[in-house]
Design a protein around this motif. Structure first.
Motif, PDB file in Angstrom:
ATOM      1  N   GLU A  44       0.850  -1.199   0.000  1.00  0.00           N
ATOM      2  CA  GLU A  44       0.000   0.000   0.000  1.00  0.00           C
ATOM      3  C   GLU A  44       0.882   1.244   0.000  1.00  0.00           C
ATOM      4  OE1 GLU A  44      -3.330   1.090  -0.082  1.00  0.00           O
ATOM      5  OE2 GLU A  44      -2.353   3.049   0.139  1.00  0.00           O
ATOM      6  N   ARG A  54      -9.700   7.717   5.384  1.00  0.00           N
ATOM      7  CA  ARG A  54     -10.148   8.240   4.082  1.00  0.00           C
ATOM      8  C   ARG A  54     -11.669   8.045   3.976  1.00  0.00           C
ATOM      9  NH1 ARG A  54      -6.418   5.912  -0.397  1.00  0.00           N
ATOM     10  NH2 ARG A  54      -7.223   4.033   0.564  1.00  0.00           N
ATOM     11  N   TYR A 231     -25.003  15.063   0.659  1.00  0.00           N
ATOM     12  CA  TYR A 231     -24.477  15.314  -0.684  1.00  0.00           C
ATOM     13  C   TYR A 231     -25.384  16.280  -1.431  1.00  0.00           C
ATOM     14  CZ  TYR A 231     -22.027  10.801   0.047  1.00  0.00           C
ATOM     15  OH  TYR A 231     -21.277   9.759   0.529  1.00  0.00           O
TER      16      TYR A 231
HETATM   17  C1  LIG Z   1     -12.804  10.279  -3.768  1.00  0.00           C
HETATM   18  C2  LIG Z   1     -13.823   9.179  -3.732  1.00  0.00           C
HETATM   19  C3  LIG Z   1     -15.012   9.356  -3.025  1.00  0.00           C
HETATM   20  C4  LIG Z   1     -15.974   8.353  -3.015  1.00  0.00           C
HETATM   21  N1  LIG Z   1     -17.131   8.580  -2.344  1.00  0.00           N
HETATM   22  C5  LIG Z   1     -18.088   7.624  -2.367  1.00  0.00           C
HETATM   23  C6  LIG Z   1     -19.307   7.851  -1.706  1.00  0.00           C
HETATM   24  O1  LIG Z   1     -19.513   8.889  -1.105  1.00  0.00           O
HETATM   25  N2  LIG Z   1     -20.266   6.871  -1.767  1.00  0.00           N
HETATM   26  C7  LIG Z   1     -20.055   5.700  -2.464  1.00  0.00           C
HETATM   27  O2  LIG Z   1     -20.942   4.841  -2.493  1.00  0.00           O
HETATM   28  N3  LIG Z   1     -18.881   5.449  -3.068  1.00  0.00           N
HETATM   29  C8  LIG Z   1     -17.900   6.381  -3.044  1.00  0.00           C
HETATM   30  N4  LIG Z   1     -16.728   6.149  -3.669  1.00  0.00           N
HETATM   31  C9  LIG Z   1     -16.525   4.840  -4.308  1.00  0.00           C
HETATM   32  C10 LIG Z   1     -15.904   3.772  -3.374  1.00  0.00           C
HETATM   33  O3  LIG Z   1     -15.365   4.364  -2.235  1.00  0.00           O
HETATM   34  C11 LIG Z   1     -14.850   2.993  -4.172  1.00  0.00           C
HETATM   35  O4  LIG Z   1     -15.560   2.327  -5.207  1.00  0.00           O
HETATM   36  C12 LIG Z   1     -14.042   1.984  -3.352  1.00  0.00           C
HETATM   37  O5  LIG Z   1     -13.097   2.659  -2.554  1.00  0.00           O
HETATM   38  C13 LIG Z   1     -13.305   0.979  -4.262  1.00  0.00           C
HETATM   39  O6  LIG Z   1     -12.449   0.164  -3.507  1.00  0.00           O
HETATM   40  P1  LIG Z   1     -11.071  -0.352  -4.119  1.00  0.00           P
HETATM   41  O7  LIG Z   1     -10.470  -1.234  -3.092  1.00  0.00           O
HETATM   42  O8  LIG Z   1     -11.285  -0.883  -5.474  1.00  0.00           O
HETATM   43  O9  LIG Z   1     -10.189   0.964  -4.352  1.00  0.00           O
HETATM   44  P2  LIG Z   1      -9.630   2.036  -3.302  1.00  0.00           P
HETATM   45  O10 LIG Z   1     -10.525   2.131  -2.118  1.00  0.00           O
HETATM   46  O11 LIG Z   1      -9.355   3.262  -4.095  1.00  0.00           O
HETATM   47  O12 LIG Z   1      -8.275   1.409  -2.796  1.00  0.00           O
HETATM   48  C14 LIG Z   1      -7.107   1.385  -3.599  1.00  0.00           C
HETATM   49  C15 LIG Z   1      -5.903   1.413  -2.690  1.00  0.00           C
HETATM   50  O13 LIG Z   1      -4.726   1.292  -3.493  1.00  0.00           O
HETATM   51  C16 LIG Z   1      -3.768   2.250  -3.051  1.00  0.00           C
HETATM   52  N5  LIG Z   1      -2.901   2.554  -4.207  1.00  0.00           N
HETATM   53  C17 LIG Z   1      -3.169   3.325  -5.278  1.00  0.00           C
HETATM   54  N6  LIG Z   1      -2.126   3.341  -6.119  1.00  0.00           N
HETATM   55  C18 LIG Z   1      -1.174   2.545  -5.568  1.00  0.00           C
HETATM   56  C19 LIG Z   1       0.127   2.168  -5.970  1.00  0.00           C
HETATM   57  N7  LIG Z   1       0.660   2.610  -7.118  1.00  0.00           N
HETATM   58  N8  LIG Z   1       0.849   1.355  -5.162  1.00  0.00           N
HETATM   59  C20 LIG Z   1       0.312   0.887  -3.984  1.00  0.00           C
HETATM   60  N9  LIG Z   1      -0.924   1.227  -3.560  1.00  0.00           N
HETATM   61  C21 LIG Z   1      -1.670   2.040  -4.343  1.00  0.00           C
HETATM   62  C22 LIG Z   1      -4.609   3.432  -2.582  1.00  0.00           C
HETATM   63  O14 LIG Z   1      -3.902   4.262  -1.677  1.00  0.00           O
HETATM   64  C23 LIG Z   1      -5.777   2.710  -1.911  1.00  0.00           C
HETATM   65  O15 LIG Z   1      -5.535   2.443  -0.556  1.00  0.00           O
HETATM   66  C24 LIG Z   1     -15.741   7.135  -3.690  1.00  0.00           C
HETATM   67  C25 LIG Z   1     -14.535   6.936  -4.375  1.00  0.00           C
HETATM   68  C26 LIG Z   1     -13.591   7.946  -4.414  1.00  0.00           C
HETATM   69  C27 LIG Z   1     -12.320   7.715  -5.169  1.00  0.00           C
END
Ligand SMILES: Cc1cc2nc3c(=O)[nH]c(=O)nc-3n(C[C@H](O)[C@H](O)[C@H](O)COP(=O)(O)OP(=O)(O)OC[C@H]3O[C@@H](n4cnc5c(N)ncnc54)[C@H](O)[C@@H]3O)c2cc1C
Length: 406
Positions: A44, A54, A231
């Motif tokens: 991470e 976050r 929102y």
């Molecule tokens: C800004 C934002 C606000 C949101 N708000 C809402 C909301 O209000 N309501 C809702 O329903 N959904 C919301 N979403 C959608 C939901 O939160 C996401 O769909 C969810 O977080 C997806 O999970 P994930 O594990 O795929 O990705 P993420 O949660 O983005 O996790 C990816 C992880 O990978 C890490 N990472 C990135 N690049 C690298 C790298 N190169 N090397 C190592 N680690 C890395 C990041 O730091 C992060 O910890 C939001 C998304 C975002 C981006």
């Protein structure tokens, strides 16, 4: 397979699955693999405090809660999560209930994504799992071979992690998605964004309110008995600086159905941000022994509250095909990953698009506005239409191995 020690391998580490990203997708995958006795390391880029604080999503579908229960990860969620029987749709200031329990027998749970992430990290570390925080310049290579390598820097030192599979769970700005060389991205950008705030204000009721208003959409939500999540639909290029606290509260009071017995508590705003409303699907979700999951492969507009749930659903499919490949001796089953995930991804895109287009204001399009009102009337008056919405909102069952598309 035991991890080789740093000393013995001269800074080269080894695992079965290298997971890039400690978001919901990466962390759930780590737990699912651990439950199958498959070794993994999570890399991470951020520090632990950052990922644990976050603020993002907060609606957990029924299958997500069931999965966390099965994995023994729901103790705090059961205690602190807010079980919701349904949602309310407010049209022209009048509220209409969609009762999920009555229509589907299932409910949803409100529990902040950052709380899910905290629980998953704590349990993984307590179980002896490896999460390397502040892993910088992560670079998967040799993904076309059966011995991929992930290079990164940690504490200023170059590291190498050898593995069998790389799981790209690094979100929409990560490095893994673009490594799928032949991927095609299908996308849609909506002509608005969401201004989201977290406020220290006790929720006044125990259901989300989705409000369709001539000034634009608003959503009343909550994260705990003392914290409200709110929102407002805003312009796609809106600047946060243009929104004082007073302006935010005034606009919420205008768009939410305060004339219909609904009360809006105000309080200090402790977090705020603007999120674009965007849909995208990148396919395939695999290149050789790199498989991508969650936001690294697809984005859904937040109206359907699906992003985190969809990321977790991908992780369940990914764990199953990795198990088949590494333990079952069937590496060809990695090919099932993309088509199996895409079924749910497109169903979710369809639902999220429907919720988005039904509830938001599209500038000066009178024809579309009338269609929206008609759709809202259908959903709030037809049991069949309400049941369809409820089934998708509480979450479709996770794909079983038998349902895999091959
Ligand atoms: C800004 C934002 C606000 C949101 N708000 C809402 C909301 O209000 N309501 C809702 O329903 N959904 C919301 N979403 C959608 C939901 O939160 C996401 O769909 C969810 O977080 C997806 O999970 P994930 O594990 O795929 O990705 P993420 O949660 O983005 O996790 C990816 C992880 O990978 C890490 N990472 C990135 N690049 C690298 C790298 N190169 N090397 C190592 N680690 C890395 C990041 O730091 C992060 O910890 C939001 C998304 C975002 C981006």
């Amino acid at each position: 397979m035991a991890l080789a020690s740093w000393a013995a391998m001269g800074g080269i580490d080894e695992t079965e699955v290298a997971i890039v990203g400690a978001g919901p997708a990466g962390l759930v995958l780590a737990h699912l693999l651990a439950a199958r006795d498959i070794d993994c390391v999570v890399l991470e880029q951020r520090d632990r405090a950052y990922v644990e604080h976050r603020v993002r999503a907060g609606v957990l579908e029924h299958p997500t809660v069931e999965l966390l229960r099965e994995l023994g990860l729901a103790e705090r969620l059961e205690r602190e999560g807010l079980a919701h029987r349904g949602i309310q749709l407010a049209v022209d200031g009048i509220r209409h209930r969609i009762d999920f329990v009555e229509l589907t027998g299932r409910s949803i749970t409100l529990y902040g994504q950052q709380e899910v992430v905290k629980d998953l990290i704590a349990a993984r570390l307590a179980g002896g799992g490896q999460i390397v925080f502040e892993a910088l310049d992560v670079a998967p290579t040799a993904i076309d071979t059966d011995r991929p390598v992930v290079q990164y820097r940690h504490d200023g030192v170059a590291r190498t992690l050898r593995c069998r599979i790389v799981a790209g769970c690094d979100g929409s700005y990560g490095v893994c998605g673009p490594l799928v060389a032949d991927r095609t991205v299908t996308e849609h950008t909506y002509p608005f964004a969401w201004l989201g705030v977290l406020a220290e204000a006790a929720p006044t009721q125990d259901e989300l309110v989705y409000a369709s208003h001539d000034r634009g959409f608003a959503l009343y939500s909550m994260r705990s008995p003392t914290v409200t999540r709110l929102y407002l639909q805003v312009a796609p290029d809106e600047q946060l600086a243009a929104w004082s606290d007073d302006r935010i509260w005034d606009e919420l009071a205008t768009r939410l159905p305060v004339g219909d017995g609904f009360r809006l508590n105000t309080g200090p705003i402790i977090d705020r941000g603007i999120t674009a409303m965007h849909s995208s699907v990148a396919t395939p979700m695999r290149h050789g022994n790199l498989l991508v999951a969650g936001d690294a492969a697809h984005i859904v507009p937040a109206t359907g509250a699906k992003g985190m749930n969809l990321a977790i659903a991908d992780a369940t499919v990914l764990a199953a095909v990795i198990d088949d490949a590494l333990r079952g001796g069937r590496p060809e089953h990695l090919a099932d990953y993309t088509p199996t995930c895409l079924r749910r991804v497109w169903r979710t895109q369809h639902f999220s698009h429907r919720m988005t287009t039904m509830l938001h204001r599209f500038d000066d399009d009178a024809f579309r506005r009338q269609l929206q009102r008609t759709e809202l009337e259908i959903v709030t008056s037809s049991v069949a239409a309400a049941t369809d919405l409820a089934e998708h909102y509480v979450g479709l069952p996770f794909a079983t191995l038998a349902e895999r598309a091959t």
